[in-house]
Enzyme design. Structure first.
Site, mmCIF file in Angstrom:
data_model
loop_
_atom_site.group_PDB
_atom_site.id
_atom_site.type_symbol
_atom_site.label_atom_id
_atom_site.label_comp_id
_atom_site.label_asym_id
_atom_site.label_seq_id
_atom_site.Cartn_x
_atom_site.Cartn_y
_atom_site.Cartn_z
ATOM 1 N N SER A 152 0.843 -1.106 0.075
ATOM 2 C CA SER A 152 0.047 -0.168 0.020
ATOM 3 C C SER A 152 0.848 1.465 0.119
ATOM 4 O O SER A 152 2.108 1.135 0.522
ATOM 5 C CB SER A 152 -0.895 0.051 1.111
ATOM 6 N N TYR A 162 -1.595 -0.784 10.509
ATOM 7 C CA TYR A 162 -1.851 -0.788 9.048
ATOM 8 C C TYR A 162 -0.769 -0.342 8.523
ATOM 9 O O TYR A 162 -0.256 -1.265 7.641
ATOM 10 C CB TYR A 162 -3.190 -0.262 8.443
HETATM 11 N N1 LIG Z 1 -8.657 -0.538 -1.071
HETATM 12 C C1 LIG Z 1 -7.743 0.209 -0.718
HETATM 13 O O1 LIG Z 1 -7.943 1.451 -0.432
HETATM 14 C C2 LIG Z 1 -6.243 -0.380 -0.729
HETATM 15 C C3 LIG Z 1 -5.290 0.669 -0.823
HETATM 16 C C4 LIG Z 1 -3.977 -0.009 -0.716
HETATM 17 C C5 LIG Z 1 -3.870 -1.352 -0.503
HETATM 18 N N2 LIG Z 1 -4.859 -2.146 -0.360
HETATM 19 C C6 LIG Z 1 -4.628 -3.669 -0.045
HETATM 20 O O2 LIG Z 1 -4.932 -4.193 -1.293
HETATM 21 C C7 LIG Z 1 -5.180 -5.537 -0.938
HETATM 22 C C8 LIG Z 1 -6.872 -5.826 -1.564
HETATM 23 O O3 LIG Z 1 -7.496 -4.984 -0.867
HETATM 24 P P1 LIG Z 1 -9.018 -4.685 -1.524
HETATM 25 O O4 LIG Z 1 -9.215 -3.447 -1.492
HETATM 26 O O5 LIG Z 1 -9.319 -5.498 -2.687
HETATM 27 O O6 LIG Z 1 -9.697 -5.357 -0.252
HETATM 28 P P2 LIG Z 1 -11.428 -6.104 -0.180
HETATM 29 O O7 LIG Z 1 -11.989 -5.893 -1.405
HETATM 30 O O8 LIG Z 1 -11.516 -5.927 1.130
HETATM 31 O O9 LIG Z 1 -10.547 -7.481 -0.213
HETATM 32 C C9 LIG Z 1 -10.250 -8.181 0.680
HETATM 33 C C10 LIG Z 1 -10.095 -9.841 0.400
HETATM 34 O O10 LIG Z 1 -9.351 -10.203 1.346
HETATM 35 C C11 LIG Z 1 -10.049 -11.642 1.701
HETATM 36 N N3 LIG Z 1 -9.955 -11.851 3.369
HETATM 37 C C12 LIG Z 1 -9.744 -11.203 4.230
HETATM 38 N N4 LIG Z 1 -9.815 -11.883 5.375
HETATM 39 C C13 LIG Z 1 -9.334 -13.047 5.047
HETATM 40 C C14 LIG Z 1 -8.663 -14.419 5.704
HETATM 41 N N5 LIG Z 1 -8.955 -14.568 6.924
HETATM 42 N N6 LIG Z 1 -8.646 -15.506 4.644
HETATM 43 C C15 LIG Z 1 -8.698 -15.239 3.390
HETATM 44 N N7 LIG Z 1 -9.028 -14.320 2.901
HETATM 45 C C16 LIG Z 1 -9.331 -13.325 3.656
HETATM 46 C C17 LIG Z 1 -11.633 -11.170 1.635
HETATM 47 O O11 LIG Z 1 -12.293 -12.497 1.229
HETATM 48 P P3 LIG Z 1 -13.244 -13.031 2.308
HETATM 49 O O12 LIG Z 1 -13.872 -11.938 3.391
HETATM 50 O O13 LIG Z 1 -14.206 -13.569 1.695
HETATM 51 O O14 LIG Z 1 -12.378 -14.086 3.232
HETATM 52 C C18 LIG Z 1 -11.474 -10.285 0.290
HETATM 53 O O15 LIG Z 1 -11.568 -11.146 -0.824
HETATM 54 C C19 LIG Z 1 -5.219 -5.709 0.535
HETATM 55 O O16 LIG Z 1 -4.363 -6.250 1.023
HETATM 56 C C20 LIG Z 1 -5.450 -4.106 1.121
HETATM 57 O O17 LIG Z 1 -4.649 -3.920 2.415
HETATM 58 C C21 LIG Z 1 -6.152 -1.774 -0.408
#
Ligand SMILES: NC(=O)c1ccc[n+]([C@@H]2O[C@H](COP(=O)([O-])OP(=O)(O)OC[C@H]3O[C@@H](n4cnc5c(N)ncnc54)[C@H](OP(=O)(O)O)[C@@H]3O)[C@@H](O)[C@H]2O)c1
Length: 253
Positions: free
Chosen positions: A139, A152
């Site tokens: 991130s 985080y």
């Molecule tokens: N969105 C942002 O603003 C942003 C910015 C920078 C970086 N990121 C990073 O990018 C990555 C993807 O984020 P996103 O935005 O796509 O978030 P998201 O839509 O909330 O997706 C998160 C994913 O993680 C899975 N997950 C959560 N807990 C889990 C567990 N215990 N075991 C297996 N799977 C699990 C969730 O699926 P289930 O709930 O079905 O398990 C979901 O598929 C993350 O690492 C996040 O920190 C996000």
């Protein structure tokens, strides 16, 4: 029997993980099967139906639970595939003051963003092909400490540091590691992170859609880049974090 060429994507039920599955299916000719990992089985089944070119194998499991992770390890052992792409996209964030959050929420970030990411990377490594790509979702929060996002940001600094070092270690094996460092992306992540509250105006202003962030990450990984930063604002944050003293940046934020 020929060895299957696979991609493993964690966090595949939502947001960027799901988008990685879609784009790998659309644009990558060298993958036979995508292994999609997340807890919500129905979401993974919906995704499986949508995918046209590759076959999909779903793994509805909690990667923070050692006994459930064993299921993935066993599947690797049985199938003995060639892992061409590993995407660690599962992640979670909780915003707010450290002393205002529960211990469980604080620890969950370290367990999922760091410990589970290390575990899945370690598990997949013996099966990685040459060439192979590991894409780690870090991130822009990794670039500097962040008040009221302290755990985080630290968990993502770990991912960035780990990925860069691993990239150097694995070069000789033809495996490249790319840390993806986006700013705010319009996914469920932000709802969970802000507990349903709207993101702040500045965040909304620089918010990206998952599609271009993932497209750039896949391009950067293909080119062997160690870091993928989408958009000018986050490139600016990266430059500022390298040039300015952290004490000043912490105050400004
Ligand atoms: N969105 C942002 O603003 C942003 C910015 C920078 C970086 N990121 C990073 O990018 C990555 C993807 O984020 P996103 O935005 O796509 O978030 P998201 O839509 O909330 O997706 C998160 C994913 O993680 C899975 N997950 C959560 N807990 C889990 C567990 N215990 N075991 C297996 N799977 C699990 C969730 O699926 P289930 O709930 O079905 O398990 C979901 O598929 C993350 O690492 C996040 O920190 C996000």
């Amino acid at each position: 029997m020929e060895q299957k060429r696979i991609a493993i994507v964690t966090g595949a039920s939502s947001g960027m993980g799901r988008e990685f599955v879609r784009q790998i299916d659309r644009h990558t000719r060298t993958i036979d099967e995508i292994w999609a990992v997340a807890r919500r089985k129905e979401r993974l089944e919906e995704l499986e139906k949508e995918i046209k070119n590759c076959s999909v194998r779903i793994f509805p499991l909690d990667i923070c639970k050692e006994n459930q992770l064993d299921g993935l390890e066993e599947a690797l052992l049985q199938a003995n595939p060639g892992v061409r792409i590993l995407v660690n996209a599962a992640g979670v964030g909780t915003a707010g003051a450290f002393d205002g959050m529960t211990r469980q929420d604080a620890l969950r970030m370290v367990e999922l963003n760091d410990m589970a990411l290390v575990a899945v990377t370690h598990m997949a490594l013996p099966y990685m092909t040459n060439p192979g790509h590991i894409i780690q979702l870090a991130s822009a929060s990794a670039f500097l400490p962040q008040k009221e996002f302290a755990v985080y940001a630290a968990s993502k600094a770990f991912v960035l540091s780990f990925s860069r070092a691993l990239n150097e270690e694995l070069k000789k094996k033809g495996v490249r590691v790319t840390a993806v460092c986006p700013g705010p992306v319009d996914t469920e992540f932000l709802d969970i992170c802000n507990q349903g509250m709207k993101p702040k105006p500045l965040k909304r202003l620089v918010m990206a859609k998952p599609e271009p962030v993932v497209a750039k990450a896949l391009r950067d990984a293909k080119e062997g880049r160690e870091i993928s930063i989408y958009g000018l604002p986050m490139k600016g944050v990266y430059a500022a974090a390298r040039l300015l003293p952290q004490s000043l940046l912490l105050k400004l934020m």
